[in-house]
Design an enzyme around this catalytic site. Sequence first.
Site, PDB file in Angstrom:
ATOM      1  N   HIS A  82     -23.359   7.805   2.056  1.00 34.97           N
ATOM      2  CA  HIS A  82     -24.282   7.385   3.122  1.00 34.97           C
ATOM      3  C   HIS A  82     -23.909   5.986   3.573  1.00 34.97           C
ATOM      4  O   HIS A  82     -23.620   5.118   2.762  1.00 34.97           O
ATOM      5  CB  HIS A  82     -25.724   7.381   2.598  1.00 34.97           C
ATOM      6  CG  HIS A  82     -26.702   6.845   3.595  1.00 34.97           C
ATOM      7  ND1 HIS A  82     -27.174   7.610   4.637  1.00 34.97           N
ATOM      8  CD2 HIS A  82     -27.265   5.621   3.736  1.00 34.97           C
ATOM      9  CE1 HIS A  82     -28.002   6.872   5.368  1.00 34.97           C
ATOM     10  NE2 HIS A  82     -28.066   5.665   4.847  1.00 34.97           N
ATOM     11  N   ASP A 161     -41.527  10.179   4.701  1.00 35.96           N
ATOM     12  CA  ASP A 161     -40.731   9.043   5.167  1.00 35.96           C
ATOM     13  C   ASP A 161     -40.703   8.996   6.692  1.00 35.96           C
ATOM     14  O   ASP A 161     -40.814   7.932   7.299  1.00 35.96           O
ATOM     15  CB  ASP A 161     -39.301   9.119   4.628  1.00 35.96           C
ATOM     16  CG  ASP A 161     -38.426   8.083   5.320  1.00 35.96           C
ATOM     17  OD1 ASP A 161     -38.704   6.878   5.163  1.00 35.96           O
ATOM     18  OD2 ASP A 161     -37.500   8.464   6.058  1.00 35.96           O
ATOM     19  N   ARG A 168     -44.034   2.040  10.256  1.00 31.78           N
ATOM     20  CA  ARG A 168     -43.479   0.711   9.938  1.00 31.78           C
ATOM     21  C   ARG A 168     -42.819   0.096  11.164  1.00 31.78           C
ATOM     22  O   ARG A 168     -42.879  -1.108  11.394  1.00 31.78           O
ATOM     23  CB  ARG A 168     -42.453   0.839   8.802  1.00 31.78           C
ATOM     24  CG  ARG A 168     -43.098   1.096   7.442  1.00 31.78           C
ATOM     25  CD  ARG A 168     -42.074   1.571   6.425  1.00 31.78           C
ATOM     26  NE  ARG A 168     -40.919   0.707   6.353  1.00 31.78           N
ATOM     27  CZ  ARG A 168     -39.661   1.130   6.158  1.00 31.78           C
ATOM     28  NH1 ARG A 168     -39.390   2.414   5.998  1.00 31.78           N
ATOM     29  NH2 ARG A 168     -38.681   0.277   6.106  1.00 31.78           N
ATOM     30  N   SER A 183     -36.910   4.641   1.663  1.00 35.38           N
ATOM     31  CA  SER A 183     -36.783   5.473   2.857  1.00 35.38           C
ATOM     32  C   SER A 183     -35.398   6.134   2.902  1.00 35.38           C
ATOM     33  O   SER A 183     -35.266   7.358   3.059  1.00 35.38           O
ATOM     34  CB  SER A 183     -37.018   4.588   4.090  1.00 35.38           C
ATOM     35  OG  SER A 183     -36.608   5.220   5.257  1.00 35.38           O
ATOM     36  N   LYS A 187     -34.298  10.509   1.684  1.00 36.15           N
ATOM     37  CA  LYS A 187     -33.580  11.516   2.479  1.00 36.15           C
ATOM     38  C   LYS A 187     -32.314  11.973   1.755  1.00 36.15           C
ATOM     39  O   LYS A 187     -31.954  13.141   1.774  1.00 36.15           O
ATOM     40  CB  LYS A 187     -33.247  10.940   3.860  1.00 36.15           C
ATOM     41  CG  LYS A 187     -34.500  10.844   4.736  1.00 36.15           C
ATOM     42  CD  LYS A 187     -34.288  10.035   5.994  1.00 36.15           C
ATOM     43  CE  LYS A 187     -34.343   8.568   5.729  1.00 36.15           C
ATOM     44  NZ  LYS A 187     -34.740   7.704   6.836  1.00 36.15           N
TER      45      LYS A 187
HETATM   46  N1  URA Z   1     -33.001   3.406   7.729  1.00 34.66           N
HETATM   47  C1  URA Z   1     -33.906   4.228   7.172  1.00 34.66           C
HETATM   48  O1  URA Z   1     -33.660   5.429   7.069  1.00 34.66           O
HETATM   49  N2  URA Z   1     -35.060   3.722   6.735  1.00 34.66           N
HETATM   50  C2  URA Z   1     -35.363   2.409   6.821  1.00 34.66           C
HETATM   51  O2  URA Z   1     -36.434   2.019   6.400  1.00 34.66           O
HETATM   52  C3  URA Z   1     -34.431   1.558   7.405  1.00 34.66           C
HETATM   53  C4  URA Z   1     -33.242   2.080   7.850  1.00 34.66           C
END
Ligand code: URA
Length: 433
Positions: A82, A161, A168, A183, A187
Site C-alpha cells: 500500500h 471507516d 473527519r 483508517s 481497509k
Molecule cells: N487515507 C486514508 O485512507 N485515511 C486517512 O485517514 C487518511 C488518508
Amino acid sequence: MRMYDIIVKKREGNILNEEEIRFFINGYTNGEIPDYQASALAMAIYFQGMNGKETAALTQAMVDSGEKIDLSDIEGHIVDKHSTGGVGDKVTFIIGPLVASLGIPVAKMSGRGLGHTGGTIDKLEAIEGFTTEITKEEFVRNVNTHKLAVAGQTGNLAPADKKLYALRDVTGTVNALSLIASSIMSKKLASGADSIVLDVKTGSGAFMKTLEDSEALAREMVTIGNELGKNTVAVISDMNQPLGFEVGNANEIKEAAEILKGSDVKDLRELSLEIASQMSVLAGAFDKPEAAREALEENISNGKAHAKLKEFIEAQHGAGEMIDDLSKLPQAEYHVEVPAETGGYVNEIDAESIGVAAMYLGAGRQTKDDKIDHSVGITLKKKIGDKVEEGEPLVVLHSNMKEPEDSVEKVKKAYTITSDKKEAPTLLHNIIK
Ligand code: URA
C-alpha cells in the site's frame, strides 16, 4: 454504556477499552450514534491521541464493520503493498509482476483515484480491454495461475471507516495519527493478505510533509499490523518531487513497463526493488532483502518480470500487444514543451502542482463523475539537482488541447530554479519493522 461518557473519558485523556471502542464504531456505523457525537470523539482523539492498544482495537472494530475478503483459496503466502499516495507513483505496476515472477502470490484490491491523476485501476484501464471487474472466482483463479491479479475494491470493506473518514474530512480531524493509521490499515486488513508492505511517502508532495510525521505514521501502522497478526513493514520514501519522469495514466504504464525491461530510471527502479525485496522476504521466500533483490534483478535481466506483466494484462482481458509495443498505448494529439524562464539548477519541484497540471489536462478527476483521458499526462525533463539553460524544456505536456494554458502556468510555478546546485533528495529514508 453511553456515548457521552466515552467522549468525556477521552476528552480527559483517559484510555478507552475495547468494549467502548466497539460500542462507538458499531453504533456509528448503524446510525444509532449521531455525527455530532462521533465528531466530538474524533476531536477528543485528535487532542488526546490513542495508545497502540486503542488504535489496534479501533482498527479491528472498523475491519469487523463490513465484509472481509477471504483469500484462503489462494495457495501460498499473499503479500500486499500500500502506498500513502504520491505523484507519478506507478510502483504497483512494477512490483506486482516482479514479485509474481518469483512465484509469490500478489492479490491486489485497488481503487480509482479522486485527485491529480488516476488511481491504480484508472491507469491500468489505459490498456485496451483491461478490466478489474472480475468475479471473486476469476480473481482467485488468476492469482493461483499467474500469481498476480488486481480487482476493484468492493463497496463494503470497512464501511465504518468510510463514514468516519467523510466526517473527519469536514470536522478538521483528518490529521490525527491514530485515526489515519487505523483508517488505512482497516481497509488493508479487510482485504485479506497475509503480510503488508507500506510505502509511506514523505515530503512536499506527500500527505505527511515531514520525515518525523511520516515515521510516526509508519510506526503506528506497523504496530497495528503486527498487533492484529499481519507481518507489516514500512518503507519511508521521498515525495519531494514526482517519482520517475512520467505523470498521467498511459505514460505511467509505459514507464513501469520500461523498468521491467531494464530501464534505469534511478528513483523508480530503486524504490520498486526495495519494496519488492521486502515483500519477498515477508512471503518467506528469502531470509534477507539483499538475496531477494538479487533474484528480482535477475528476473528483470532475463525478461521474466516483463513477460509476467504481459501475462497478467492478458489474463484480465487487456491487449498484451500494447506491452510489447508501447507506442500502441493511447497517445495525446499535442506535445507542448514548457521552457525554463531562467537558467540555473532545479532546486524544487512542487509535486502536487505537477499533479494538478496533469489533472487540468484530463489525467485525473476533479469530481467523482469526471471521465479520465488516458492519453494525456506530463513527462518531466528536469528533476531536482539538474542543470537547466534558459529556454530548455522543463516538462512536455501531452495534451488533447492545443494550448493547455492552465497546465503551462501550473508547471512554471511548480519549478524553482536557483543559481546554486542542490543535491537530489535522498530516496529511501528509513525502513520500519
Ligand atoms: N487515507 C486514508 O485512507 N485515511 C486517512 O485517514 C487518511 C488518508
